[in-house]
Scaffold this motif. Structure first.
Motif, PDB file in Angstrom:
ATOM      1  N   UNK A  60     -40.350 -39.899 -22.642  1.00 59.31           N
ATOM      2  CA  UNK A  60     -39.734 -39.098 -21.279  1.00 59.31           C
ATOM      3  C   UNK A  60     -38.808 -39.031 -20.756  1.00 59.31           C
ATOM      4  N   UNK A  61     -38.022 -39.985 -21.081  1.00 57.88           N
ATOM      5  CA  UNK A  61     -37.311 -39.860 -19.072  1.00 57.88           C
ATOM      6  C   UNK A  61     -36.362 -40.352 -19.840  1.00 57.88           C
ATOM      7  N   UNK A  62     -35.410 -40.057 -19.502  1.00 52.73           N
ATOM      8  CA  UNK A  62     -33.951 -40.046 -19.596  1.00 52.73           C
ATOM      9  C   UNK A  62     -33.306 -41.618 -19.497  1.00 52.73           C
ATOM     10  N   UNK A  63     -32.696 -42.008 -20.595  1.00 52.39           N
ATOM     11  CA  UNK A  63     -32.254 -43.598 -20.068  1.00 52.39           C
ATOM     12  C   UNK A  63     -30.983 -44.370 -18.796  1.00 52.39           C
ATOM     13  N   UNK A  64     -30.162 -42.474 -18.586  1.00 55.85           N
ATOM     14  CA  UNK A  64     -29.334 -42.623 -17.604  1.00 55.85           C
ATOM     15  C   UNK A  64     -30.638 -42.492 -16.146  1.00 55.85           C
ATOM     16  N   UNK A  65     -31.091 -41.754 -16.577  1.00 56.00           N
ATOM     17  CA  UNK A  65     -32.420 -41.421 -15.491  1.00 56.00           C
ATOM     18  C   UNK A  65     -33.060 -42.413 -15.067  1.00 56.00           C
ATOM     19  N   UNK A  66     -33.814 -43.155 -15.452  1.00 57.30           N
ATOM     20  CA  UNK A  66     -34.084 -44.995 -15.192  1.00 57.30           C
ATOM     21  C   UNK A  66     -33.351 -45.879 -14.717  1.00 57.30           C
ATOM     22  N   UNK A  67     -32.551 -45.688 -15.616  1.00 58.27           N
ATOM     23  CA  UNK A  67     -31.121 -46.752 -14.726  1.00 58.27           C
ATOM     24  C   UNK A  67     -30.435 -46.700 -13.159  1.00 58.27           C
ATOM     25  N   UNK A  68     -30.393 -45.405 -12.827  1.00 61.72           N
ATOM     26  CA  UNK A  68     -30.151 -44.698 -11.628  1.00 61.72           C
ATOM     27  C   UNK A  68     -31.865 -44.711 -11.411  1.00 61.72           C
ATOM     28  N   UNK A  93     -32.328 -37.579  -8.884  1.00 60.64           N
ATOM     29  CA  UNK A  93     -31.718 -38.413 -10.354  1.00 60.64           C
ATOM     30  C   UNK A  93     -31.869 -37.912 -11.577  1.00 60.64           C
ATOM     31  N   UNK A  94     -31.964 -36.442 -11.906  1.00 64.33           N
ATOM     32  CA  UNK A  94     -31.949 -35.964 -13.186  1.00 64.33           C
ATOM     33  C   UNK A  94     -33.789 -36.834 -14.015  1.00 64.33           C
ATOM     34  N   UNK A  95     -34.258 -36.542 -13.457  1.00 63.37           N
ATOM     35  CA  UNK A  95     -35.686 -37.146 -14.682  1.00 63.37           C
ATOM     36  C   UNK A  95     -36.742 -35.674 -13.848  1.00 63.37           C
ATOM     37  N   UNK A  96     -37.397 -35.915 -14.832  1.00 59.18           N
ATOM     38  CA  UNK A  96     -38.827 -34.470 -15.151  1.00 59.18           C
ATOM     39  C   UNK A  96     -39.328 -35.080 -13.890  1.00 59.18           C
ATOM     40  N   UNK A  97     -40.020 -36.224 -13.596  1.00 60.25           N
ATOM     41  CA  UNK A  97     -40.728 -36.480 -12.367  1.00 60.25           C
ATOM     42  C   UNK A  97     -41.084 -38.283 -12.080  1.00 60.25           C
ATOM     43  N   UNK A  98     -41.390 -39.060 -11.809  1.00 57.70           N
ATOM     44  CA  UNK A  98     -41.106 -40.687 -11.525  1.00 57.70           C
ATOM     45  C   UNK A  98     -42.277 -40.920 -12.126  1.00 57.70           C
ATOM     46  N   UNK A  99     -42.211 -41.379 -13.211  1.00 61.63           N
ATOM     47  CA  UNK A  99     -42.787 -42.455 -13.651  1.00 61.63           C
ATOM     48  C   UNK A  99     -44.542 -43.037 -12.981  1.00 61.63           C
ATOM     49  N   UNK A 100     -45.148 -43.316 -13.406  1.00 63.09           N
ATOM     50  CA  UNK A 100     -46.769 -44.079 -12.773  1.00 63.09           C
ATOM     51  C   UNK A 100     -45.754 -45.537 -12.818  1.00 63.09           C
ATOM     52  N   UNK A 101     -46.756 -46.533 -12.090  1.00 67.88           N
ATOM     53  CA  UNK A 101     -45.638 -47.870 -12.524  1.00 67.88           C
ATOM     54  C   UNK A 101     -45.902 -48.980 -13.432  1.00 67.88           C
ATOM     55  N   UNK A 102     -46.836 -48.699 -14.191  1.00 64.59           N
ATOM     56  CA  UNK A 102     -47.039 -48.594 -15.532  1.00 64.59           C
ATOM     57  C   UNK A 102     -45.689 -48.456 -16.159  1.00 64.59           C
ATOM     58  N   UNK A 103     -45.690 -47.505 -16.161  1.00 60.38           N
ATOM     59  CA  UNK A 103     -44.529 -47.146 -17.238  1.00 60.38           C
ATOM     60  C   UNK A 103     -42.821 -47.742 -16.078  1.00 60.38           C
ATOM     61  N   UNK A 104     -43.175 -48.235 -14.903  1.00 54.61           N
ATOM     62  CA  UNK A 104     -41.257 -48.342 -14.389  1.00 54.61           C
ATOM     63  C   UNK A 104     -41.598 -50.113 -14.745  1.00 54.61           C
ATOM     64  N   UNK A 105     -42.954 -50.650 -14.684  1.00 54.00           N
ATOM     65  CA  UNK A 105     -42.446 -52.063 -15.192  1.00 54.00           C
ATOM     66  C   UNK A 105     -42.925 -51.938 -16.234  1.00 54.00           C
TER      67      UNK A 105
END
Length: 535
Positions: A60-68, A93-105
């Motif tokens: 659900x998270x944009x690639x560019x947003x996650x890079x930022x 950062x143009x994300x709907x929300x900040x994902x949890x730590x497992x998604x970030x990892x």
């Protein structure tokens, strides 16, 4: 070349984009913006970044947003758990929300491949380094010690100062070859075993790893293959084939080629302010028959080289090199005619750019130097040695309570005459009065501010440090042809570093200043593909 990086490859472009992103973020931080807004407002080019999740993946998270977001994490050092609590990061950062730590990892390990992770780290680490080295306020940025190993190797180690990977060395060699090697010709037979280019590549390697010819040749053969590079003895014999005059002419041609690249950029301002100075390379051997070795006594002796550099707001390039030959206790050389050295430097430099003002140190305080510069049609600003005449003026100033004075004077020598002034201004190095000579008309009310222009000359001292530390190969040779070649070639490599740094900064909006955004080692890592034509 095995293991080398094609500068036209995706990685070369990706590294250029990563450093450009780091520069943008840094400039916004320097302007007082927060780290979050600086990252959010930076332009990130993703055409060379691969999203490992296919288009049908339900991420659900944009690639560019996650890079930022992960550039922010790398720059701050925050953990995934802590980052997941900062939901206020999402909107900028143009994300709907900040994902949890497992998604970030999982994003870092699975969605980002090696190339994307490298991009994130290069951009973030550049910001960290600049924030601490330039000492501007950026409280969110993590300590530099967490990512950079600052242990300095022993100066006795032949690899001391080594900051270059094999890829960096090969790519810088390519840049040097394509912009300058063609201008140097040893005059050897066309059917020689090795081309001149191969000797120049070896010289580049030796300078960058800070070693001498025997060690450099062996180490280069190990990386390049013994069939593709010359032996150390062969290298030294070939270097001696480069005649000093032709070597200087070749350097002038390279300077012209580099400036032709720079002149396409609007940020290159002309005419220029130039600085002339003399540097020394110590010599510890026997001085018998060594007419190019200078020194006051047998304990303090060195080879001397004069250079003319662009300073101030323009790109800091060295435009001319001149060997210095002077009278010493062990030779029959005539007294050094410093004004002749100045004349040769300025004439060659003026073939490349118009020169407005020349700055020199007290070593050039000479009526002949003043007249030489006047004859060449350039302005000058040169500090004067304090003699009894100047002391009387300073005493009169003190008794009258004056901080600034302007004294008219004139130069009369065999080569001509002209009017000039001596400017008495407060010293910037402490109490007391400094005296400068100039051929410009300067009033007492502007003398102090005018003399501040002399502070630009400090750049040339940094140039010498970099040339000797980063690019000058070691040698114990007594042959002056070898000594001159090593120094001239080190200056060439310095110029190529500054050219690379300039072209990188030219792609970013904002003022182009003297301070390099990249160290010599960092700069060669992102050689722009436009600089090197395809094979």
């Amino acid at each position: 070349m095995a293991g080398s990086l094609d500068p036209l490859s995706d990685r070369a472009c990706r590294m250029t984009n990563a450093y450009s992103t780091g520069i943008e973020i840094t400039e916004q931080l320097r302007a007082g913006n927060s780290l979050l807004s600086s990252i959010a407002n930076s332009s990130i080019q993703t055409e060379h970044l691969n999203d490992s999740y296919p288009k049908w993946h339900p991420a659900p998270h944009s690639f560019l947003g996650m890079v930022r977001l992960l550039i922010y994490r790398e720059a701050t050092g925050e953990s995934y758990r802590a980052l997941a609590r900062y939901q206020e990061l999402a909107e900028p950062l143009d994300l709907e929300h900040i994902p949890d730590e497992s998604v970030l990892s999982r994003t870092w390990r699975k969605r980002f491949d090696d190339s994307v992770r490298e991009f994130v780290q290069v951009a973030a680490h550049f910001v960290i380094k600049q924030a601490h080295d330039r000492e501007f306020s950026a409280p969110a940025v993590r300590p530099k010690a967490e990512i950079f190993d600052r242990v300095n190797p022993s100066a006795e180690d032949e690899t001391a100062g080594y900051e270059f990977s094999d890829e960096q060395i090969y790519r810088t060699t390519r840049l040097a070859r394509d912009h300058g090697f063609d201008e140097f010709d040893s005059g050897r037979a066309a059917n020689a075993t090795y081309e001149d280019t191969q000797f120049l590549e070896l010289q580049t390697f030796m300078g960058m790893v800070n070693c001498g010819t025997p060690q450099g040749a062996v180490r280069f053969q190990y990386r390049h293959s013994s069939n593709g590079s010359p032996h150390g003895d062969t290298h030294l014999r070939t270097i001696k084939q480069f005649a000093p005059g032709e070597l200087i002419d070749g350097f002038d041609s390279v300077a012209d080629r580099l400036l032709s690249v720079i002149e396409s950029e609007a940020s290159f301002r002309r005419p220029v302010t130039a600085a002339i100075d003399i540097t020394t390379v110590p010599y510890y051997g026997d001085v018998k028959g060594m007419k190019m070795v200078s020194g006051l006594n047998y304990e303090e002796r060195a080879f001397k080289f004069a250079t003319l550099s662009i300073v101030g707001l323009n790109i800091p390039l060295i435009l001319a090199v001149e060997p210095v030959r002077e009278s010493s206790a062990w030779d029959d050389n005539p007294p050094n005619q410093i004004h002749r050295v100045v004349r040769r430097l300025v004439r060659r430099a003026k073939q490349h750019v118009p020169i407005e003002t020349v700055l020199c140190d007290r070593e050039f305080d000479s009526m002949r130097v003043f007249q030489t510069l006047s004859n060449l049609g350039v302005n000058y600003l040169i500090p004067k040695r304090i003699t009894s005449t100047e002391k009387k003026v300073i005493e009169a100033m003190e008794s009258d309570g004056e901080d600034v004075a302007v004294e008219s004077a004139s130069v009369h020598v065999e080569s001509g005459e002209h009017s000039m002034q001596f400017l008495y201004v407060p010293s910037t190095k402490g109490d007391g009065t400094a005296v400068f000579g100039t051929n410009l008309r300067v009033g007492p009310e502007e003398a102090e501010s005018f003399c501040r222009r002399y502070s630009r000359r400090w750049q040339i001292e940094n140039e010498y440090k970099s040339i000797k530390h980063d690019f000058l190969a070691k040698t114990s040779s007594k042959d002056y042809r070898v000594r001159l070649f090593y120094f001239v070639f080190a200056v060439l490599l310095y110029n190529i570093w500054r050219l690379t740094d300039f072209l990188l900064k030219a792609g970013v909006d904002g003022e182009t200043d003297y301070a390099p955004v990249l160290t010599a080692g960092e700069c060669v890592e992102i050689v722009a593909s436009a600089l090197i034509p395809p094979d």
